[in-house]
Scaffold this motif. Structure first.
Motif, PDB file in Angstrom:
ATOM      1  N   TYR A   4      36.396  32.032  52.009  1.00 49.79           N
ATOM      2  CA  TYR A   4      37.623  33.272  51.949  1.00 49.79           C
ATOM      3  C   TYR A   4      38.000  33.392  53.359  1.00 49.79           C
ATOM      4  CZ  TYR A   4      33.028  35.751  53.401  1.00 49.79           C
ATOM      5  OH  TYR A   4      31.877  35.874  53.859  1.00 49.79           O
ATOM      6  N   TYR A  44      22.556  39.891  52.407  1.00 45.75           N
ATOM      7  CA  TYR A  44      22.031  41.211  51.870  1.00 45.75           C
ATOM      8  C   TYR A  44      21.316  41.036  50.491  1.00 45.75           C
ATOM      9  CZ  TYR A  44      26.673  39.991  49.932  1.00 45.75           C
ATOM     10  OH  TYR A  44      27.462  39.450  49.301  1.00 45.75           O
ATOM     11  N   SER A  80      20.152  40.022  37.429  1.00 45.71           N
ATOM     12  CA  SER A  80      20.170  40.357  36.081  1.00 45.71           C
ATOM     13  C   SER A  80      20.270  39.073  35.188  1.00 45.71           C
ATOM     14  CB  SER A  80      21.262  41.161  35.302  1.00 45.71           C
ATOM     15  OG  SER A  80      21.551  42.223  36.385  1.00 45.71           O
ATOM     16  N   CYS A  86      25.514  32.836  39.619  1.00 44.30           N
ATOM     17  CA  CYS A  86      25.949  32.942  41.166  1.00 44.30           C
ATOM     18  C   CYS A  86      27.490  32.530  41.289  1.00 44.30           C
ATOM     19  CB  CYS A  86      25.146  31.795  41.749  1.00 44.30           C
ATOM     20  SG  CYS A  86      25.634  31.354  43.374  1.00 44.30           S
ATOM     21  N   GLN A 139      22.128  41.711  43.723  1.00 50.46           N
ATOM     22  CA  GLN A 139      22.783  40.726  44.105  1.00 50.46           C
ATOM     23  C   GLN A 139      22.131  40.453  45.378  1.00 50.46           C
ATOM     24  OE1 GLN A 139      27.127  40.922  44.873  1.00 50.46           O
ATOM     25  NE2 GLN A 139      27.651  40.271  43.059  1.00 50.46           N
TER      26      GLN A 139
END
Ligand code: HAM
Length: 432
Positions: A288, A108, A310, A283, A128
């Motif tokens: 997970y 995404y 950013s 980054c 992001q």
């Protein structure tokens, strides 16, 4: 009463057309790399149920306790997404992938929202580029994920970044580690920040990620999880390190990396640009392995990361790599030679647009000399001059600005003429 001057809320900003060339560069690099690594794009909504983030990011974290933009409507509480992993896993489960095709590589690219103190590289709305590889425990995917993150910065020409790697362990070794950290902190607990004291019982590992300078100092000498890893988790970590070496990606082992979100297990990593200052992570990511199960699905491994734009822009700026990244100009400027041809120039611009050529004209109907000045300011490679005498003969004048050559072109051939010139120039640019 004076009219108030409206400004974007603090920490939020406009991306102006002048800056868009650089944005498109980052976006196209992200799309292209994601495709090369086998990821497909996912576009989840910006708003999710607040509970999704509480459950996944963790109730006792800065993000959930302090940084979410939350709205309440009727009985419901929604939050603007502070990160993308929770929404990606929710979408994965809702789409039924866990049953139909459990191995998925999704990415995404879009805005996230955190109520943080704005500073260089940190905003309240930020973009992001994130990737999530769900459905496998294979350490090759950890190495691949790190390689993809590193490739992104390399493709942009950023050198001097540091990839840092650690393992958070899992299960029993994590429990043992938690106890070791507790034993280390307890004697000095009263000297820690209020947040950390409060988190001691409920989420002691978050204390290690505190940004408070007092806590950072007190945390020095805290036990390292790498010393507590089970043989199985140690083997997984060593494989990731060996695989990275094999594919030529350099990453340093940094036991201080603990990440600020609760869902991580085993491999965690960050890419830092030391030039930016204290908050230098461009980054962050890692494994997970229990999040899919925690959100109601089967127990599946998963690994991913997110790159913040950013910080990346700040690092590009420091490296002088943003110059010359503006959007290309329109293809041509259509000027009218005199007052009788303003409408004809407008019609020619419309014909060009219908034929796929980007065309501008002067809405102020200025004199030809001023229109030509305006044309040269825009940087259009072609200027078309529409004059009344030429119009009667069915032709227009075309000026090639780079070559400083003028030709007479039949109006019916204008689109083809400009397109072939533009394609020729593009292929020359592609070769150089
Ligand atoms: P994170 O470390 O919270 O991880 O954020 C990833 C990156 O987003 C950071 O390294 C930073 O560059 C950028 N970032 C975070 N907050 C801000 C901010 N306020 N302003 C500007 N940039 C910011 C995550 O978000 C995880 N979801 C990453 C992940 C994906 N882990 C597994 N899959």
């Amino acid at each position: 009463m004076a009219t108030p001057v409206y400004k974007a809320p603090r920490g939020l900003r406009d991306v102006l057309p002048e800056q868009l060339g650089a944005w498109r560069w980052l976006e196209s690099t992200a799309h292209d790399l994601a495709r090369r690594f086998g990821y497909r794009e996912l576009r989840p909504p910006l708003l999710e149920d607040t509970e999704l983030f509480t459950r996944s990011v963790g109730e006792v974290t800065d993000i959930v306790e302090k940084e979410m933009f939350t709205v309440r409507k009727a009985e419901h509480s929604f939050s603007l997404r502070p990160e993308g992993t929770a929404g990606a896993v929710r979408a994965y489960l809702e789409a039924g992938y866990a049953k139909t095709a459990p191995f998925q590589k999704l990415y995404y690219l879009g805005p996230m929202f955190r109520y943080e103190k704005p500073q260089r590289g940190r905003e309240r709305q930020f973009t992001q580029f994130g990737v999530e590889c769900i459905g496998s425990l294979d350490p090759r995917l950890d190495a691949e994920s790190i390689a993809l993150a590193v490739s992104f910065f390399r493709e942009l020409g950023l050198d001097g970044l540091e990839a840092r790697l650690n393992s958070m362990g899992d299960g029993a070794d994590r429990d043992a580690y938690r106890e070791a950290v507790r034993a280390h902190i307890e004697p000095n607990l009263s000297e820690y920040s209020e947040d950390s004291q409060r988190r001691f019982e409920r989420n002691v590992l978050r204390i290690l990620d505190s940004k408070d300078p007092r806590d950072i100092e007190l945390n020095e000498g805290a036990p390292k999880l790498l010393d507590h890893l089970s043989p199985e988790n140690r083997a997984h970590f060593d494989r990731v390190v060996a695989l990275l070496e094999e594919i030529g990606v350099s990453a340093v082992v940094d036991p201080s990396i603990v990440r600020g979100l609760d869902y991580y297990t085993r491999t965690v990593f960050e890419v830092h640009a030391p030039s930016i200052g204290a908050r230098s992570a461009l980054c962050g990511g890692g494994r997970y392995d229990h999040l899919v199960e925690q959100l109601g699905g089967p127990d599946l491994g998963a690994v991913g990361f997110a790159i913040g734009f950013s910080g990346t822009f700040a690092a590009l700026e420091d490296a002088g790599l943003l110059a010359g990244r503006s959007e290309p100009p329109a293809d041509c400027f259509v000027a009218s030679a005199d007052d009788s041809t303003h409408d004809a120039a407008f019609a020619v611009a419309s014909e060009l647009r219908a034929g796929g050529v980007a065309a501008l004209f002067d809405p102020e109907a200025r004199r030809l000399k001023n229109q030509l000045k305006m044309a040269s300011k825009t940087g259009c490679p072609y200027v078309v001059v529409v004059g009344s005498a030429e119009l009667e003969q069915g032709v227009v004048q075309v000026k090639d600005m780079a070559r400083n050559e003028q030709t007479s072109v039949p109006r019916g051939e204008l689109v083809a003429h400009l397109r072939s010139g533009l394609e020729g120039a593009a292929s020359v640019a592609g070769r150089t």
